[in-house]
Design an enzyme around this catalytic site. Sequence first.
Site, PDB file in Angstrom:
ATOM      1  N   SER A 283      44.793  53.498  41.316  1.00 34.47           N
ATOM      2  CA  SER A 283      45.939  52.589  41.390  1.00 34.47           C
ATOM      3  C   SER A 283      47.241  53.339  41.211  1.00 34.47           C
ATOM      4  O   SER A 283      47.311  54.320  40.481  1.00 34.47           O
ATOM      5  CB  SER A 283      45.838  51.507  40.323  1.00 34.47           C
ATOM      6  OG  SER A 283      47.010  50.711  40.358  1.00 34.47           O
TER       7      SER A 283
ATOM      8  N   LYS B 101      38.755  48.005  39.188  1.00 36.28           N
ATOM      9  CA  LYS B 101      39.933  48.119  40.076  1.00 36.28           C
ATOM     10  C   LYS B 101      40.174  46.784  40.783  1.00 36.28           C
ATOM     11  O   LYS B 101      41.308  46.345  40.970  1.00 36.28           O
ATOM     12  CB  LYS B 101      39.742  49.244  41.098  1.00 36.28           C
ATOM     13  CG  LYS B 101      40.875  49.355  42.126  1.00 36.28           C
ATOM     14  CD  LYS B 101      42.197  49.630  41.454  1.00 36.28           C
ATOM     15  CE  LYS B 101      43.431  49.770  42.301  1.00 36.28           C
ATOM     16  NZ  LYS B 101      43.616  49.210  43.563  1.00 36.28           N
TER      17      LYS B 101
ATOM     18  N   GLU C 268      47.147  41.972  39.142  1.00 34.43           N
ATOM     19  CA  GLU C 268      48.354  42.359  39.914  1.00 34.43           C
ATOM     20  C   GLU C 268      48.834  41.175  40.769  1.00 34.43           C
ATOM     21  O   GLU C 268      50.029  40.853  40.791  1.00 34.43           O
ATOM     22  CB  GLU C 268      47.980  43.555  40.786  1.00 34.43           C
ATOM     23  CG  GLU C 268      48.997  44.020  41.795  1.00 34.43           C
ATOM     24  CD  GLU C 268      48.403  45.141  42.673  1.00 34.43           C
ATOM     25  OE1 GLU C 268      47.951  46.166  42.123  1.00 34.43           O
ATOM     26  OE2 GLU C 268      48.378  44.985  43.910  1.00 34.43           O
TER      27      GLU C 268
ATOM     28  N   HIS D 203      41.743  44.594  38.255  1.00 35.60           N
ATOM     29  CA  HIS D 203      43.130  45.080  38.121  1.00 35.60           C
ATOM     30  C   HIS D 203      43.988  44.434  39.205  1.00 35.60           C
ATOM     31  O   HIS D 203      45.084  43.930  38.953  1.00 35.60           O
ATOM     32  CB  HIS D 203      43.142  46.609  38.255  1.00 35.60           C
ATOM     33  CG  HIS D 203      44.499  47.214  38.495  1.00 35.60           C
ATOM     34  ND1 HIS D 203      45.151  47.134  39.710  1.00 35.60           N
ATOM     35  CD2 HIS D 203      45.339  47.886  37.678  1.00 35.60           C
ATOM     36  CE1 HIS D 203      46.318  47.739  39.625  1.00 35.60           C
ATOM     37  NE2 HIS D 203      46.455  48.202  38.403  1.00 35.60           N
ATOM     38  N   ASN D 204      43.489  44.462  40.434  1.00 36.31           N
ATOM     39  CA  ASN D 204      44.283  43.937  41.541  1.00 36.31           C
ATOM     40  C   ASN D 204      44.489  42.430  41.440  1.00 36.31           C
ATOM     41  O   ASN D 204      45.525  41.912  41.834  1.00 36.31           O
ATOM     42  CB  ASN D 204      43.614  44.280  42.874  1.00 36.31           C
ATOM     43  CG  ASN D 204      43.943  45.699  43.305  1.00 36.31           C
ATOM     44  OD1 ASN D 204      44.270  46.533  42.466  1.00 36.31           O
ATOM     45  ND2 ASN D 204      43.856  45.972  44.575  1.00 36.31           N
TER      46      ASN D 204
END
Length: 633
Positions: free
Chosen positions: A294, A349, A356, A352-353
């Site tokens: 990232s 990940k 986000e 995480h996104n």
Amino acid sequence: MLIVITGVSGTGKTTLGLGLSARLGLPFLDADQFHTQTNIAKMSRGEPLTDEDRMPWLQALADALLEYQERGGAVLACSALKNAYRQRLQVHSDQHWIHLQGERNLLWERMLARKGHYMKASMLDSQLAIWEKPSFGLLLNVTGTPEEVLEASLDYLTSQGMKMKIGVMGMGVMGKSLALNLAEKGVSVSLFNRFVAGKEEGVAQAVCDAHPEFPQLLAFEDLQKFVESLEQPRKILMMIPAGAAIDAQLDSLLPLLDPQDLVIDGGNSFYKDSEDRVNRLKGIGMHFLPMGVSGGEEGARKGPSIMPGGNPEGYAMVAEYLEKMAAKDQNGNPCVTYVGPGGSGHFIKMVHNSIEYGEMQVLAELVHLLRFGFGCSAAQVSAIFSEWGKGELKSFLLEITADLLLFKEGGELLLDKILDQAGQKGTGAWSLTTALEYGIPYSPLAEAVNARGLSSEKATRTAFARQFGHQLEKISGDLQTWLPKIKEAYALARIINHEAGFRLMKTVSDSKGWDLNFNEIARIWTNGCIIRSELMESIALGYSHQVSFLELPGIREKVKGNRKDLAEVVGIGLTHGFALPVLSAGANYLLARMTAESSASVIQAQRDYFGAHTYQRKDDPSGAYYHTHWTQS
Ligand code: 6PG
């Protein structure tokens, strides 16, 4: 690395030297430039040089080679016709020799065609007369084109042990930036980009050409040569689009590799696909590292947050390079850690996104509310965000949003010219389906995905706005009174977004036995990645398995104190025509999580009424199931 190209005049030493210099990013040295004026004058008169004439020249060249070797190497083009001369120029163990030779007539023609060279073509015969067959290095006939001679030389150099530490496949934005990041840390990198006629030609070479400051980059379009250029066991980082392209690339790559080699997928792959690939490669005894990265282009170039999963042996093979590449946390430790087995690196990940997505959407909602509800200018909103960013609300996304609100194009705000249809590549939606699969409430982050979907229906939105007379209405309230509430609402919405994401990660980790370390995950997200923030710093320090996320010190107070602010902001926004999907979903999610006596009794009664699905009773602690005949008749 030092490379010396020898040969009589006309063999193409300069052409090859310049080609190697460009491909390897090494400076080019022309031995003719080291001759004394006396020697140059002698040669111009057509007089051959004696051994005595050559000695100071050879000494100057040897000195220059040593000096350049200390700076990373060089390519030298030098006639060096006798083995004795060559011996004098052999100054280092990492030195390679390419001796060019050709038919006299071919060389003669080439020399006659030259302009501005002080050597006379008649010197050729005297050079050929003293030329000695080399006792070491590559003897290469120059009948081929300059490109063929260059390729043959590169093949030779690679076969001579010029092996690169790591290979990066795919020279898109992320692949290129990670490769340059590694090169900057002194790691030699082979770059590979596929060749697609008319579309992708010389892509990897263009990266090398654009970065002469990094001599340790070597470009390839031939997969086999790329693989052969790598030190064993090979380490290959794939930075290509997620999905079928990864499997197709593995199909062509695997037959060229050995069992002890390592392949890393640094893209945004779906974690279940990554698990299949870990198993596929394990089946042939090879390591596969599914790895989240990232930070976007800048992060990849200067220091991303890196989330590798798969087997720990694979991680150990590249830990040194990943640590060099990664961003550093506030204690100076690299923002990379071995996440866990299987697809766990890509899984976190993905989450995480989705955080986000939630964070971006909340900011988008607030920009709209402040600009079109409270009548702030873009610059005022930017100033408000910048002010918030000085304290505990500090985050990368807040910072860039404050920035983009000031960006003008031709004197006008660029933001207002951008079509309001949000794109998405999949990670947000995958998180949502995973949350559904594991039965984890995910409404705040799900709404961020849905908001992007709804935004894409521009034509319908425009038609409905007209048909139903919808407009964003001005809010009459005083901004100064509202601003502290909006700030608290924002702080709480962020906590809710993070809580949903961490809850999903914990549930999946427990179910799969991954044993993920959430303090460590939060730590590697404190820098380099897109959701880096002050809040993440406190999660890194305070996350605990003992209490729920909402009860963590610092967070508990916000949950208690800010709930009404969030509800009020959502209320005023909705009544004035503002869609606030993530803020509203957050408010509802939080209330639903803290309502002791919920409306679900009605649902249970309805289910039992129409389908005899049974229900449990508050007045029977045994948990027994009941069914009622709801109709009186
Ligand atoms: C990151 C980003 C990065 C990329 C997203 C964009 O962490 O560096 O998340 O991975 O920007 O893939 O995803 P969408 O196109 O779905 O917004």
